[in-house]
Scaffold this motif. Structure first.
Motif, PDB file in Angstrom:
ATOM      1  N   PHE A 167       0.808  -1.211   0.000  1.00 53.53           N
ATOM      2  CA  PHE A 167       0.000   0.000   0.000  1.00 53.53           C
ATOM      3  C   PHE A 167       0.845   1.267   0.000  1.00 53.53           C
ATOM      4  N   ASP A 168       2.125   1.095  -0.104  1.00 52.71           N
ATOM      5  CA  ASP A 168       2.993   2.254  -0.015  1.00 52.71           C
ATOM      6  C   ASP A 168       2.641   3.262  -1.094  1.00 52.71           C
ATOM      7  N   GLY A 169       2.381   4.530  -0.689  1.00 52.80           N
ATOM      8  CA  GLY A 169       2.056   5.552  -1.668  1.00 52.80           C
ATOM      9  C   GLY A 169       0.584   5.641  -2.014  1.00 52.80           C
ATOM     10  N   GLU A 170      -0.203   4.688  -1.618  1.00 56.35           N
ATOM     11  CA  GLU A 170      -1.644   4.731  -1.932  1.00 56.35           C
ATOM     12  C   GLU A 170      -2.400   5.522  -0.886  1.00 56.35           C
ATOM     13  N   ASN A 171      -3.519   6.131  -1.309  1.00 54.91           N
ATOM     14  CA  ASN A 171      -4.297   6.943  -0.377  1.00 54.91           C
ATOM     15  C   ASN A 171      -5.643   6.397  -0.010  1.00 54.91           C
ATOM     16  N   LYS A 172      -6.236   5.678  -0.946  1.00 54.00           N
ATOM     17  CA  LYS A 172      -7.551   5.117  -0.674  1.00 54.00           C
ATOM     18  C   LYS A 172      -7.380   3.617  -0.509  1.00 54.00           C
ATOM     19  N   LEU A 173      -7.351   3.199   0.730  1.00 63.12           N
ATOM     20  CA  LEU A 173      -7.080   1.792   1.013  1.00 63.12           C
ATOM     21  C   LEU A 173      -8.358   1.046   1.352  1.00 63.12           C
ATOM     22  N   HIS A 174      -8.416  -0.160   0.827  1.00 69.09           N
ATOM     23  CA  HIS A 174      -9.565  -1.003   1.162  1.00 69.09           C
ATOM     24  C   HIS A 174      -9.054  -2.397   1.476  1.00 69.09           C
ATOM     25  N   LEU A 189      -1.931  -2.148  12.467  1.00 73.57           N
ATOM     26  CA  LEU A 189      -1.887  -1.616  11.115  1.00 73.57           C
ATOM     27  C   LEU A 189      -2.356  -0.172  11.091  1.00 73.57           C
ATOM     28  N   LEU A 190      -3.422   0.100  11.835  1.00 75.78           N
ATOM     29  CA  LEU A 190      -3.928   1.473  11.906  1.00 75.78           C
ATOM     30  C   LEU A 190      -2.858   2.410  12.466  1.00 75.78           C
ATOM     31  N   GLU A 191      -2.172   1.934  13.467  1.00 69.64           N
ATOM     32  CA  GLU A 191      -1.084   2.736  14.043  1.00 69.64           C
ATOM     33  C   GLU A 191      -0.029   3.021  13.004  1.00 69.64           C
ATOM     34  N   ALA A 192       0.337   1.981  12.262  1.00 69.38           N
ATOM     35  CA  ALA A 192       1.375   2.146  11.239  1.00 69.38           C
ATOM     36  C   ALA A 192       0.923   3.151  10.186  1.00 69.38           C
ATOM     37  N   LEU A 193      -0.356   3.091   9.811  1.00 72.11           N
ATOM     38  CA  LEU A 193      -0.875   4.031   8.815  1.00 72.11           C
ATOM     39  C   LEU A 193      -0.826   5.454   9.359  1.00 72.11           C
ATOM     40  N   ALA A 194      -1.172   5.566  10.632  1.00 68.98           N
ATOM     41  CA  ALA A 194      -1.212   6.898  11.246  1.00 68.98           C
ATOM     42  C   ALA A 194       0.169   7.516  11.318  1.00 68.98           C
ATOM     43  N   THR A 195       1.184   6.665  11.408  1.00 73.02           N
ATOM     44  CA  THR A 195       2.535   7.200  11.562  1.00 73.02           C
ATOM     45  C   THR A 195       3.327   7.174  10.262  1.00 73.02           C
ATOM     46  N   ARG A 196       2.620   6.974   9.170  1.00 75.89           N
ATOM     47  CA  ARG A 196       3.301   6.984   7.872  1.00 75.89           C
ATOM     48  C   ARG A 196       3.845   8.374   7.603  1.00 75.89           C
ATOM     49  N   SER A 197       4.959   8.417   6.928  1.00 79.50           N
ATOM     50  CA  SER A 197       5.629   9.709   6.733  1.00 79.50           C
ATOM     51  C   SER A 197       4.821  10.655   5.856  1.00 79.50           C
ATOM     52  N   ASP A 198       4.105  10.133   4.868  1.00 79.70           N
ATOM     53  CA  ASP A 198       3.299  11.043   4.047  1.00 79.70           C
ATOM     54  C   ASP A 198       1.896  11.186   4.654  1.00 79.70           C
ATOM     55  N   LEU A 286     -12.529 -15.472  -7.199  1.00 78.18           N
ATOM     56  CA  LEU A 286     -13.208 -14.254  -6.737  1.00 78.18           C
ATOM     57  C   LEU A 286     -12.176 -13.206  -6.320  1.00 78.18           C
ATOM     58  N   PHE A 287     -11.172 -13.646  -5.566  1.00 78.13           N
ATOM     59  CA  PHE A 287     -10.148 -12.712  -5.116  1.00 78.13           C
ATOM     60  C   PHE A 287      -9.500 -12.046  -6.324  1.00 78.13           C
ATOM     61  N   SER A 288      -9.192 -12.903  -7.285  1.00 79.89           N
ATOM     62  CA  SER A 288      -8.531 -12.392  -8.474  1.00 79.89           C
ATOM     63  C   SER A 288      -9.382 -11.342  -9.163  1.00 79.89           C
ATOM     64  N   SER A 289     -10.696 -11.563  -9.196  1.00 84.55           N
ATOM     65  CA  SER A 289     -11.591 -10.638  -9.891  1.00 84.55           C
ATOM     66  C   SER A 289     -11.644  -9.268  -9.223  1.00 84.55           C
ATOM     67  N   LEU A 290     -11.212  -9.197  -7.979  1.00 84.81           N
ATOM     68  CA  LEU A 290     -11.237  -7.924  -7.273  1.00 84.81           C
ATOM     69  C   LEU A 290     -10.017  -7.066  -7.623  1.00 84.81           C
ATOM     70  N   ASN A 291      -9.084  -7.683  -8.363  1.00 80.28           N
ATOM     71  CA  ASN A 291      -7.861  -6.992  -8.755  1.00 80.28           C
ATOM     72  C   ASN A 291      -7.119  -6.356  -7.570  1.00 80.28           C
ATOM     73  N   PRO A 292      -6.765  -7.152  -6.610  1.00 85.61           N
ATOM     74  CA  PRO A 292      -6.139  -6.600  -5.421  1.00 85.61           C
ATOM     75  C   PRO A 292      -4.654  -6.303  -5.651  1.00 85.61           C
ATOM     76  N   ARG A 293      -4.093  -5.401  -4.847  1.00 87.05           N
ATOM     77  CA  ARG A 293      -2.643  -5.180  -4.879  1.00 87.05           C
ATOM     78  C   ARG A 293      -1.945  -6.368  -4.256  1.00 87.05           C
ATOM     79  N   ILE A 294      -2.585  -6.892  -3.231  1.00 92.33           N
ATOM     80  CA  ILE A 294      -1.943  -7.978  -2.486  1.00 92.33           C
ATOM     81  C   ILE A 294      -2.985  -8.867  -1.833  1.00 92.33           C
ATOM     82  N   VAL A 295      -2.650 -10.148  -1.779  1.00 95.44           N
ATOM     83  CA  VAL A 295      -3.500 -11.100  -1.072  1.00 95.44           C
ATOM     84  C   VAL A 295      -2.626 -11.788  -0.025  1.00 95.44           C
ATOM     85  N   THR A 296      -3.021 -11.721   1.227  1.00 92.19           N
ATOM     86  CA  THR A 296      -2.248 -12.405   2.273  1.00 92.19           C
ATOM     87  C   THR A 296      -3.051 -13.612   2.747  1.00 92.19           C
TER      88      THR A 296
END
Lengths: 441, 451
Positions: A167-174, A189-198, A286-296
């Protein structure tokens, strides 16, 4: 000769001449009780054969008896089945040492199998657990488990690391979270997002709950998560989807609230194994159809799937896996822990489901529970995705996490794909137990 | 030296010279067989008792919690009784279907009720499976292993430190034995279930301090494991030697009821027990349900009649093992609820020592009681109350009021103040219980015709 062997030999004659009782499908005792063949009735009483300090005398007696019983069931050797069920009944206890506990829970499954009452038994176990669980107790349980063992936090740390990097550099995360972790993964994760440099991105979290029980307690989560996000200063939207009354792969983009311009991550923790075996390919599609950046994907390392038509093989694998798990629980918790007891009871539901329930009978309640190993999931996922290796930073994070727990935990090297990276494997006492991986289209 | 000690008052007693409550305190002895009409009656009665005994348990919690705990407690009791009723009529399907909920509501690490229910649930599960298998034919198992015996012993040590029952039985019976041996010099004690022989050093001590010295003191210790008996013998020898007592130990690996008692072979029987004709014989028995001690109750009674020992001391659990399964179950549930209350009183639910005692001792007993055939696991006719039985077959009670009672009340006043325990003397018997339920009765017997 061990005392267990001696008990076995002393009781052999009783079962020797028994006719089959397993043909009955109702639980009912013999109408003609077998005669006592001893002239003098001498009594046997329960005494505790295992108990923690059991010496080499009684080592690993449970798995021997259990396996033998499973084999007898598959050969339909009724005399032997009865004998072994009797032995296990005498020696087992849900409050004893590991051998006694394994004997107890697997005995339940064997008994269901022998009396063909698995489906009924499972339904009843699920409904009872459903009634008695509440948000507080479930949350307390998960948090306590995370405190004493990295079994679940391992997957969280690995997945969060991979997601944040994707998600690095992205603004609208889902994030589409298909798990039953009660959102315990997301605060960090929320903490990490909150402390992101940008600039802090916005996060939409869509949680798809599949386990029957988690459904009833998720409502409370919404408020907590929204509150936490506000605290962190992360613009946050939370959606809860009930994923079990329709097949998971039937969910649509609309239902999942997927919108244009979003960077999507699909986070799948212990969820794929709850999907019926035939539907797993469709879910991945189904996951593939969502065109995700990443699947964990995080799954427990056991194979109850390839042997699902071979009772004994499946039984062996179940026994192997749950022995590890029970031993891990015993070493991680205090001897009088209610949380450990609840986790053990949870296992019993899984064991009954995998070993005694007829998959074809379309069980609506509960989950499939047929685990697959990392390399098996890899084969499936490879059809639509390619593996993303975990970065050194993430590996370091995981190693740091493991150091916070008691010794015995390590990262195992996956030897099956020696050339390729195939995810990360958490090992306990050098046995692989939990597999984590990250994928991109 | 005993008489000179000042008597202390146990917490709840009226002040009589022996500081023991008299029998008008109306202690429930749980000996009557209650006809089971309706499980709702049982539940109401039961829960009333539990409430009364647990008045302090929820004192500090707010009302809503108490109400919730009460209602889930009632539900748990109701389910247990329903399950037992199903087992009693062999409706195993239905019994089995009730167990998941009973298990879910119970836990060995919770409140007293949750803990006692956990062990009864485990016992019922085992019972259902064994009933289904139809294999409750009695059979023999060679011995408890040394490891098993060790575990029981360790649990008994913990039991001894967290409850007064063991000390009560030792103190009262040793005192009664001491009194019976007042004019005797050659003594032979038969301990029907000697285990580690923990009782006897106390007696050695008071016998050694007597002005009239003993010429010979022999103990026949009966047990199931030769190596355990040997170890016990060695220990007792050491202690006796340190007091200069002329001591001999005779180990006997058997069950008392299995000793041949053909009356023409009476002398042979005496030889088997190692008894010499000039000896004064005392028989002692501390009851439990961990395993079968007598082999055959009938034979045991017969042997005692033939033997006519100078004194028989018996410590019995106030729990009858005869009658129907359901009666046995309800009595046991009542009994162990009180016992779990007692050991849990003021102790946090995660306490490991208490857990060990509950699991190794109470849980094992419960499993035996609920099993087919009860603790003996046989269909053989069992003696229900040994005290009463001895009274029927030619023995009369020797009163324990007086010094044994004083010893007992002294004990209760002693270390950790055993608050909540009640001591009652009734017709010469001493009863130790928790709150209003008598749990253990000590009695002593001598032959009617002392020829």
């Amino acid at each position: 000769m061990t005392s267990v062997d001696s008990l076995y030999n002393n009781t052999l004659f009783i079962f020797f001449t028994q006719k089959s009782s397993m043909e009955r499908t109702h639980l009912s005792p013999y109408t003609n009780h077998p005669q006592t063949t001893t002239k003098q009735p001498i009594s046997h009483t329960y005494s505790d054969p295992g108990g923690g300090e059991a010496g080499p005398d009684n080592d690993k007696w449970a798995s021997k008896l259990l396996l033998e019983c499973a084999q007898s069931i598959s050969y339909k050797d009724y005399g032997k089945i009865n004998h072994l069920l009797w032995m296990l009944n005498e020696l087992s206890s849900p409050y004893g040492d590991c051998d006694q506990k394994l004997a107890y829970y697997f005995l339940q499954a064997l008994f269901c199998k022998a009396t063909e009452s698995g489906n009924r038994c499972y339904k009843s176990l699920i409904s009872v657990a459903d009634k008695s669980h509440c948000f507080d107790s479930a949350r307390k349980l998960i948090l306590k488990f995370q405190e004493v063992s990295p079994w679940t936090t391992f997957g969280h740390v690995a997945s969060n690391g991979a997601i944040l990097e994707a998600f690095d550099g992205e603004n609208k995360l889902h994030i589409i979270d298909i798990s039953n972790t009660l959102c315990t993964q997301w605060p960090t994760l929320l903490e990490a997002l909150a402390t992101r440099s940008d600039d802090t991105p916005s996060l939409k979290l869509t949680v798809v709950v599949t386990s029957t029980m988690a459904r009833s307690i998720m409502k409370e989560i919404t408020q907590r998560m929204e509150k936490f996000a506000r605290l962190m200063g992360v613009p946050f939207e939370f959606n809860l989807i009930n994923g079990s009354n329709k097949r998971l792969w039937q969910l649509t983009k609309e239902e999942l609230n997927v919108q244009e311009g979003e960077a999507i991550a699909v986070n799948c923790i212990g969820a794929l194994r709850r999907v019926e075996v035939e539907d797993r390919g469709d879910v991945i599609r189904l996951f593939s159809s969502l065109n995700p950046r990443i699947v964990t994907v995080v799954e427990e390392e056991a194979d109850f799937t390839s042997s699902r038509f071979d009772f004994v093989k499946c039984f062996e694998e179940c026994l192997r896996y749950y022995t590890l798990y029970f031993e891990m629980l015993e070493e991680s918790f205090t001897p009088t822990s209610n949380e450990r007891l609840m986790l053990e009871r949870e296992c019993s539901r899984g064991i009954v489901r995998v070993l005694t329930c007829d998959d074809e009978q379309n069980i609506d309640s509960g989950d499939c529970e047929r685990r697959e190993k990392g390399n098996q999931w890899c084969e499936r996922l490879k059809e639509h995705f390619s593996l993303v290796g975990f970065s050194d930073d993430v590996v370091d994070d995981v190693k740091a996490l493991l150091k916070r727990y008691r010794t015995g935990w390590s990262l195992a090297h996956d030897r099956t794909n020696s050339n390729e990276d195939s995810g990360m494997m958490l090992a306990w006492k050098d046995e692989p137990v939990v597999w984590a991986s990250a994928w991109k289209p | 030296m005993l008489q000179s000690l000042h008597l202390q008052h146990p917490p709840i007693s009226s002040t009589t010279s022996s500081s023991v409550k008299d029998s008008t305190m109306n202690m429930n002895t749980n000996t009557s067989k209650r006809p089971i009409h309706d499980s709702t009656d049982e539940i109401t009665e039961f829960s009333g008792e539990i409430k009364r005994r647990n008045i302090n348990e929820h004192e500090h919690e707010d009302n809503s919690l108490t109400v919730e705990a009460e209602s889930s407690g009632l539900r748990l009791l109701g389910l247990l009784l329903q399950c037992a009723e199903c087992v009693a009529v062999e409706n195993l399907n239905r019994a089995n279907s009730l167990l998941p909920e009973i298990s879910e509501l119970s836990s060995p690490f919770g409140s007293s009720l949750e803990r006692v229910a956990a062990y009864f649930a485990e016992a019922l599960q085992a019972r259902i499976i064994s009933s289904y298998l139809g294999t409750y034919s009695p059979l023999s198992i060679k011995t408890l292993t040394l490891a098993q015996n060790q575990r029981i012993h360790n649990a008994l040590q913990s039991y001894n430190s967290i409850t007064p029952f063991i000390k009560f039985s030792h103190f009262t019976s040793n005192q009664a034995i001491f009194q019976a041996l007042e004019h005797e010099e050659t003594v032979h004690i038969i301990d029907l279930d000697i285990m580690q022989g923990l009782q006897w050093p106390g007696l050695f001590h008071i016998l050694a301090s007597r002005p009239r010295k003993l010429k010979s003191l022999r103990i026949t210790g009966i047990g199931s494991s030769h190596s355990l008996l040997e170890a016990t013998g060695v220990r007792l020898h050491e202690f006796a030697n340190s007091l200069n007592l002329p001591f001999e130990f005779i180990p006997l690996e058997c069950k008392i009821g299995n000793i041949s008692s053909d009356s023409t072979d009476f002398t042979e029987f005496l030889t088997q027990l190692g008894i010499r004709s000039d000896e004064t014989v005392v028989v002692h028995w501390l009851h439990h349900c961990l395993y079968d001690v007598t082999g055959s109750d009938y034979n045991t009674v017969r042997l005692l009649r033939l033997l006519k020992p100078k004194l028989i001391t018996v410590i019995e659990q106030d729990l009858s093992h005869g009658g129907s399964f359901l009666n046995r179950f309800v009595e046991a549930l009542h009994y162990y609820s009180a016992l779990f209350d007692a050991v849990g009183d003021g102790v946090e639910p995660e306490n490991v020592e208490r857990f060990t005692v509950e699991r190794q001792l109470f849980g094992a007993e419960i499993k035996n009681i609920v099993a087919v055939g009860g603790p003996k696991r046989t269909g053989e006719v069992k003696v229900e109350k040994w005290g009463m039985e001895l009274g029927r077959v030619g023995f009369r009670a020797v009163s324990l009021a007086g010094n044994p009672a004083s010893q007992a009340s002294l004990l209760l006043g002693m270390f950790p103040p055993w608050k909540g325990y009640t001591l009652v003397e009734e017709s010469g018997r001493l009863k130790l219980g928790w709150k209003d339920l008598s749990l253990v009765t000590a009695s002593a017997w001598e032959p009617l015709d002392l020829d």
